[in-house]
Motif scaffolding. Structure first.
Motif, mmCIF file in Angstrom:
data_model
loop_
_atom_site.group_PDB
_atom_site.id
_atom_site.type_symbol
_atom_site.label_atom_id
_atom_site.label_comp_id
_atom_site.label_asym_id
_atom_site.label_seq_id
_atom_site.Cartn_x
_atom_site.Cartn_y
_atom_site.Cartn_z
ATOM 1 N N ALA A 1 2.693 6.004 5.903
ATOM 2 C CA ALA A 1 2.301 4.606 5.671
ATOM 3 C C ALA A 1 3.529 3.718 5.519
ATOM 4 O O ALA A 1 3.568 2.581 6.017
ATOM 5 N N GLY A 2 4.554 4.231 4.858
ATOM 6 C CA GLY A 2 5.774 3.450 4.669
ATOM 7 C C GLY A 2 6.509 3.208 5.968
ATOM 8 O O GLY A 2 7.022 2.092 6.204
ATOM 9 N N ARG B 1 0.846 -1.204 0.000
ATOM 10 C CA ARG B 1 0.000 0.000 0.000
ATOM 11 C C ARG B 1 0.875 1.247 0.000
ATOM 12 O O ARG B 1 0.607 2.210 -0.750
ATOM 13 N N ALA B 2 1.929 1.262 0.814
ATOM 14 C CA ALA B 2 2.831 2.418 0.851
ATOM 15 C C ALA B 2 3.529 2.606 -0.495
ATOM 16 O O ALA B 2 3.690 3.744 -0.967
ATOM 17 N N LEU B 3 3.927 1.506 -1.114
ATOM 18 C CA LEU B 3 4.561 1.595 -2.430
ATOM 19 C C LEU B 3 3.605 2.199 -3.452
ATOM 20 O O LEU B 3 3.989 3.060 -4.250
ATOM 21 N N ALA B 4 2.353 1.767 -3.426
ATOM 22 C CA ALA B 4 1.355 2.335 -4.335
ATOM 23 C C ALA B 4 1.152 3.824 -4.071
ATOM 24 O O ALA B 4 1.003 4.620 -5.008
ATOM 25 N N LEU B 5 1.172 4.215 -2.799
ATOM 26 C CA LEU B 5 0.988 5.625 -2.443
ATOM 27 C C LEU B 5 2.154 6.499 -2.903
ATOM 28 O O LEU B 5 2.026 7.728 -2.956
ATOM 29 N N SER B 6 3.308 5.884 -3.238
ATOM 30 C CA SER B 6 4.447 6.671 -3.723
ATOM 31 C C SER B 6 4.124 7.356 -5.042
ATOM 32 O O SER B 6 4.819 8.289 -5.445
ATOM 33 N N ARG B 7 3.073 6.914 -5.704
ATOM 34 C CA ARG B 7 2.658 7.529 -6.967
ATOM 35 C C ARG B 7 1.504 8.510 -6.764
ATOM 36 O O ARG B 7 0.926 9.000 -7.723
ATOM 37 N N ASP B 8 1.194 8.806 -5.503
ATOM 38 C CA ASP B 8 0.085 9.696 -5.188
ATOM 39 C C ASP B 8 0.616 11.106 -4.924
ATOM 40 O O ASP B 8 1.809 11.323 -4.719
ATOM 41 N N HIS B 9 -0.290 12.094 -4.891
ATOM 42 C CA HIS B 9 0.121 13.472 -4.625
ATOM 43 C C HIS B 9 0.464 13.698 -3.152
ATOM 44 O O HIS B 9 1.320 14.514 -2.831
ATOM 45 N N ASP B 10 -0.189 12.960 -2.261
ATOM 46 C CA ASP B 10 0.029 13.166 -0.831
ATOM 47 C C ASP B 10 1.187 12.291 -0.368
ATOM 48 O O ASP B 10 1.004 11.211 0.209
ATOM 49 N N LEU B 11 2.410 12.780 -0.587
ATOM 50 C CA LEU B 11 3.574 11.985 -0.237
ATOM 51 C C LEU B 11 3.828 11.971 1.261
ATOM 52 O O LEU B 11 4.517 11.073 1.760
ATOM 53 N N ALA B 12 3.298 12.940 1.980
ATOM 54 C CA ALA B 12 3.430 12.913 3.441
ATOM 55 C C ALA B 12 2.672 11.717 4.003
ATOM 56 O O ALA B 12 3.170 10.989 4.866
ATOM 57 N N ALA B 13 1.464 11.506 3.495
ATOM 58 C CA ALA B 13 0.691 10.337 3.928
ATOM 59 C C ALA B 13 1.367 9.040 3.486
ATOM 60 O O ALA B 13 1.377 8.049 4.226
ATOM 61 N N ALA B 14 1.954 9.072 2.306
ATOM 62 C CA ALA B 14 2.662 7.887 1.812
ATOM 63 C C ALA B 14 3.842 7.559 2.723
ATOM 64 O O ALA B 14 4.087 6.398 3.064
ATOM 65 N N ARG B 15 4.580 8.600 3.123
ATOM 66 C CA ARG B 15 5.738 8.387 3.988
ATOM 67 C C ARG B 15 5.316 7.794 5.331
ATOM 68 O O ARG B 15 5.949 6.865 5.852
ATOM 69 N N ALA C 1 8.889 -2.511 2.101
ATOM 70 C CA ALA C 1 8.745 -1.248 2.835
ATOM 71 C C ALA C 1 9.896 -0.301 2.523
ATOM 72 O O ALA C 1 9.696 0.901 2.290
ATOM 73 N N LEU C 2 11.124 -0.814 2.510
ATOM 74 C CA LEU C 2 12.278 0.031 2.200
ATOM 75 C C LEU C 2 12.219 0.541 0.758
ATOM 76 O O LEU C 2 12.534 1.704 0.487
ATOM 77 N N PHE C 3 11.810 -0.336 -0.153
ATOM 78 C CA PHE C 3 11.700 0.090 -1.547
ATOM 79 C C PHE C 3 10.643 1.185 -1.693
ATOM 80 O O PHE C 3 10.856 2.200 -2.376
ATOM 81 N N GLY C 4 9.497 0.999 -1.038
ATOM 82 C CA GLY C 4 8.454 2.019 -1.088
ATOM 83 C C GLY C 4 8.923 3.341 -0.509
ATOM 84 O O GLY C 4 8.684 4.407 -1.081
ATOM 85 N N LEU C 5 9.637 3.303 0.617
ATOM 86 C CA LEU C 5 10.133 4.538 1.237
ATOM 87 C C LEU C 5 11.177 5.212 0.350
ATOM 88 O O LEU C 5 11.239 6.449 0.284
ATOM 89 N N GLY C 6 12.005 4.410 -0.325
ATOM 90 C CA GLY C 6 12.957 4.995 -1.257
ATOM 91 C C GLY C 6 12.268 5.690 -2.418
ATOM 92 O O GLY C 6 12.648 6.802 -2.822
#
Length: 915
Positions: free
Chosen positions: A508-509, A492-506, A528-533
């Motif tokens: 989640a990661g 889910r965090a990896l998918a959110l890396s393509r979203d506008h709300d990167l704060a929320a993505a971070r 998780a590490l890949f998504g955060l990167g």
């Protein structure tokens, strides 16, 4: 009279004089020129392909060739590398020892690495003597051997290696794919053997019977249709019939059956068990299938050999011809064949053979619900997935078909099927298989596990929104095992890396990483590490991205390329180079195409345009070979920009066209933005500023994170386009994004310098442009520095400070020229000439297209090393690059110098004034 089979060498060559002459010429050419060649001998079964191959091998041996000869087997056509194994393990001087081959197959991680190591072994042997590698019956070659055959002839075209293949003519025959891959890179010959003439058939009959052919025999031979093997078998049958006063049946199967009638029942059973096992089989395996002690089958073996049906090479028994084996096999009732194949599979596994050795029998004999067969297919798929993921996917697809609906095993098998299909790049099939399993209403835990398994599939398909939806659905359903819940959270965090709300993505990661660490699940940790990167990169936080990717590569070294690129984004090229050197030292480095992407980014950043272009060429070739086009579009975008910097508009347009084709196949936001920006650059070069501005605006609208990933180092070009089009608001937006990027990366000189440059351009602020140049003196990127000096020089000219302007422009011109950016240097030179300073130093001229002067600096280094006798591997070790890159350079060297072999190259280099 002649022996029972006639003179195989002589009789089989009747009517083939023209083909022998053509093969002899190819053998002589390879030996004389020191360059490669390939010949394919095609024709129907029994037409004489093998006999012609054996004759060519004999002549090559006489000419001093080291020979490796193998034969593909119909029942072993899925066993990885089985077809080429005989070629490299046997012969006058085996290309690999048995131990080395075992190490090769045990420690492989990718097809590319495996093929490269084999190429190195062949290349080393060819350094002392020409090599012939012959493979009979290539139509049955296993997928990994075919993969190697498509790469090796071209890879070894500069060494004296002759490839001889035989195969049947069939629609979409694999041999034709091998020839097509080599055509244009080395001499290729395809000869199709037709029926023998009546005169040749008469000669063959005379060779076999040792007597003049009478009318009765000639009438009989008409039924052979000019096929030499059928003719010889009919003649053998004729002698048998004469001895027993029986009529000679005209058809081969019936004829073989007639010959078998005289055999003992035990011999007949032994032959049938052998036919089930394949063209080549073990005496012990056949005896075991007969249900007899080994000693009891010796008499059967003796009789089969005396009857001319089997040959015994000391290691295996071999049917003397495929048609004989097929005739015996066809005489077994179909229902009995299935049962015998099941028995064969059970015996091979019990005898300690690899699972993949038993798989051909499973595929022919397994029935729905056979869980033992399913387990065997699963084990075999696990074994072969690193080098033949497509085969693994096929095996698991078959395994899934064998499991009836409603059995819990179906979900376990389905999960492995999805993973194998995804690994093979067959993402749509994987998603379809997963959806079918999900539609059968599995238990909640299985539902979540399947959704997690599909995560990689959806990411590969650029379906970030769908990935998020499914991950959230899996989490919301409840009932997931802790490790599965952690993986879903990471996905889910990896998918959110393509979203506008990167704060929320971070956020989640970080939550997903804590869960993965607590549970201790490695896959969740990696995700998780890949998504955060990815999140950090998309947010423009380069130092954070480096921290994440460094941690990721420490957990899984396959992600080392991501760490290298992250180092480059913080201007730490020294660390990037150190890691690249480590990867080069490890010949088994995973994800070699991605490693070349990192090498290309490194060379591009340092202004090594020639090397960068070679890196991206090699990367694209490797991606094509494994059919996983990850960076094809972006590679072409960069190569097009390189061509424009060099002044090669034609090549630049070709790369743009290729990028557009790739975009149509993979239309994700990143590819779309990259191609749109390239279109803007081309439009500006064509004088269409309005179109250029429109394309830049499309890039800005494509996705927020594209601002950091795409325009990180190119924002100055976009600002110039906007200003030329009087689009000041767009220019200000671009400058603001550069300023925001610098604020996120205050310790990165390139980021802070470009931000100052952008602001100076937008505000026409000379002081800010001067500050930009000062900041960029600490940047390792010469092209970025040159662009800033050029902007400053233009501003100084406008301010009337000619002396300082000339110094700045001269510095820009020389830096561009040193990198090979001759078109950019020429533009700055024109500015200098306009200022009356053009005579001080002319910009470097473009290289010629042919001859020694056409070679890049790296190509000259490679040419000299190869001319000194180095192999691709040893040259790569000295230059600290990949052997694949050396191969790319060498290909270019041969084209530019119009040479076809290492011998010719050595002669040319030795003749150079400084050689």
């Amino acid at each position: 009279m002649a022996g029972p089979h006639g003179s195989l060498t002589r009789s089989g060559l009747r009517g083939r004089e023209a083909e022998i002459e053509e093969l002899q010429a190819l053998i002589a050419s390879v030996a004389r020129t020191g360059s490669g060649g390939l010949a394919l001998i095609q024709g129907e079964p029994g037409i004489g392909k093998t006999t012609l191959l054996v004759e060519a091998v004999s002549r090559a041996r006489a000419a001093g060739f080291s020979v490796g000869l193998g034969k593909a087997d119909e029942l072993h056509h899925i066993v990885p590398f089985s077809s080429l194994a005989a070629c490299v393990l046997h012969g006058d001087q085996p290309l690999l020892s048995g131990d080395a081959f075992g190490d090769l197959t045990r420690n492989h991680d990718q097809r590319i690495w495996l093929v490269e190591r084999l190429a190195e072994a062949i290349e080393a042997t060819a350094g002392s003597a020409p090599v012939l590698i012959g493979l009979d019956d290539v139509q049955w070659a296993d997928p990994l051997s075919l993969f190697a055959l498509k790469q090796l002839p071209t890879r070894l075209r500069t060494s004296p290696v002759l490839w001889l293949l035989t195969g049947r003519r069939e629609p979409a025959a694999p041999a034709e794919d091998v020839v097509a891959a080599a055509t244009g890179n080395l001499p290729t010959v395809t000869m199709t053997l037709g029926p023998l003439s009546g005169v040749a058939i008469d000669q063959l009959a005379g060779d076999t019977l040792g007597a003049v052919v009478d009318g009765r025999v000639r009438d009989l031979l008409d039924g052979a249709g000019g096929n030499p093997f059928l003719a010889v078998e009919m003649l053998a049958g004729l002698r048998t019939a004469e001895a027993s006063d029986e009529p000679m049946p005209p058809r081969l199967v019936v004829g073989v059956r007639a010959r078998l009638k005289s055999l003992q029942p035990g011999t007949l059973r032994f032959l049938r068990m052998g036919a089930v096992l394949g063209r080549s089989f073990s005496f012990h395996d056949a005896a075991a299938l007969c249900g007899q002690p080994t000693a009891a089958s010796v008499a059967a073996l003796d009789e089969a050999v005396r009857a001319g049906l089997l040959d015994d090479d000391g290691d295996h028994l071999v049917f003397r011809h495929d048609l004989l084996r097929q005739a015996v096999y066809a005489d077994i009732p179909p229902s009995a064949r299935k049962a015998l194949h099941r028995e064969a599979a059970h015996h091979l596994v019990a005898a300690g053979h690899r699972p993949i050795d038993a798989v051909p029998h499973i595929l022919r004999g397994a029935r729905p619900g056979d869980e033992e067969a399913v387990a065997l297919l699963q084990r075999a798929a696990d074994d072969v997935v690193p080098v033949t993921p497509g085969l693994a996917a096929d095996l698991m697809t078959r395994a899934l078909e064998l499991v009836p609906a409603g059995r819990p095993l179906r979900f376990t098998v389905g999960e492995q099927t999805i993973l194998c299909l995804t690994r093979a790049g067959r993402n749509r099939e994987a998603l379809s298989a997963g959806d079918r399993l999900l539609a059968s209403r599995p238990p909640l835990e299985v539902f979540s596990r399947l959704q997690a398994t599909l995560g990689g599939t959806l990411w590969n398909m650029d379906l970030a929104g769908e990935l998020r939806r499914r991950a959230e659905a899996g989490l919301a359903m409840g009932g997931a095992a802790p490790e599965i819940a952690a993986r879903l959270a990471a996905l889910r965090a990896l998918a959110l890396s393509r979203d506008h709300d990167l704060a929320a993505a971070r956020e989640a990661g970080e939550t997903a990483l804590r869960a993965a660490t607590t549970i201790g699940d490695r896959e969740a940790h990696v995700l998780a590490l890949f998504g955060l990167g990815e999140i950090a990169q998309n947010a423009g936080e380069n130092a954070v991205a480096l921290e994440r990717f460094a941690a990721l590569s420490a957990v899984d070294s396959a992600f080392l390329p991501e760490e290298i690129v992250a180092h480059l984004h913080v201007d730490d090229f020294a660390a990037g180079e150190r890691l690249l050197s480590q990867a080069t030292d490890d010949a088994r480095a995973m994800r070699q195409a991605m490693m070349l992407w990192a090498q290309g980014q490194h060379d591009l950043g340092l202004g090594r345009l020639d090397d960068a272009d070679a890196d991206f060429v090699t990367m694209e070739r490797l991606e094509d070979e494994v059919q996983v086009p990850v960076h094809q579009v972006n590679g072409r975008v960069i190569r097009s920009r390189i061509a424009l910097l060099r002044g090669d508009r034609e090549a630049a347009r070709e790369h743009l066209a290729a990028a557009r084709v790739g975009l149509a196949v993979k239309p994700n936001p990143g590819n779309t933005a990259a191609v749109r920006f390239l279109e803007a650059v081309h439009a500006e070069a064509d004088g269409d500023v309005g179109l250029a501005v429109d394309k830049v605006r499309q890039v800005q609208q494509e996705g927020f994170f594209m601002r950091w990933r795409l325009l990180r180092d190119w924002v100055d070009s976009a600002i110039r386009m906007a200003l030329r089009g009087a689009e000041h608001e767009l220019a200000q937006d671009l400058a603001a994004q550069a300023e925001a990027h610098a604020a996120r990366n205050p310790a990165v000189p390139t980021a802070t310098g470009i931000a100052a440059q952008a602001l100076g351009l937008v505000k026409n602020d000379l002081a800010m442009l001067e500050r930009s140049v000062e900041l960029l003196k600490a940047s390792p990127r010469p092209l970025v520095r040159a662009a800033a000096y050029a902007d400053l020089g233009q501003a100084l000219l406008a301010a009337g400070r000619k002396h300082q302007a000339v110094a700045s422009l001269t510095h820009a011109r020389d830096t561009f020229a040193e990198s090979g950016a001759h078109a950019a240097a020429a533009r700055v030179q024109r500015a200098l000439e306009g200022a009356g300073a053009g005579s001080r130093r002319a910009a470097a001229s473009r290289r010629p297209v042919q001859g020694w002067g056409a070679l890049t600096a790296s190509e000259k280094k490679v040419a000299r090393l190869i001319a000194e006798g180095h192999t691709n591997r040893s040259a790569a070790d000295l230059l600290v690059v990949s052997p694949h890159t050396v191969n790319t350079h060498l290909t270019s060297v041969f084209r530019k110098l119009s040479v076809n072999s290492r011998v010719q190259l050595a002669n040319l280099v030795m003749a150079l004034p400084d050689g």
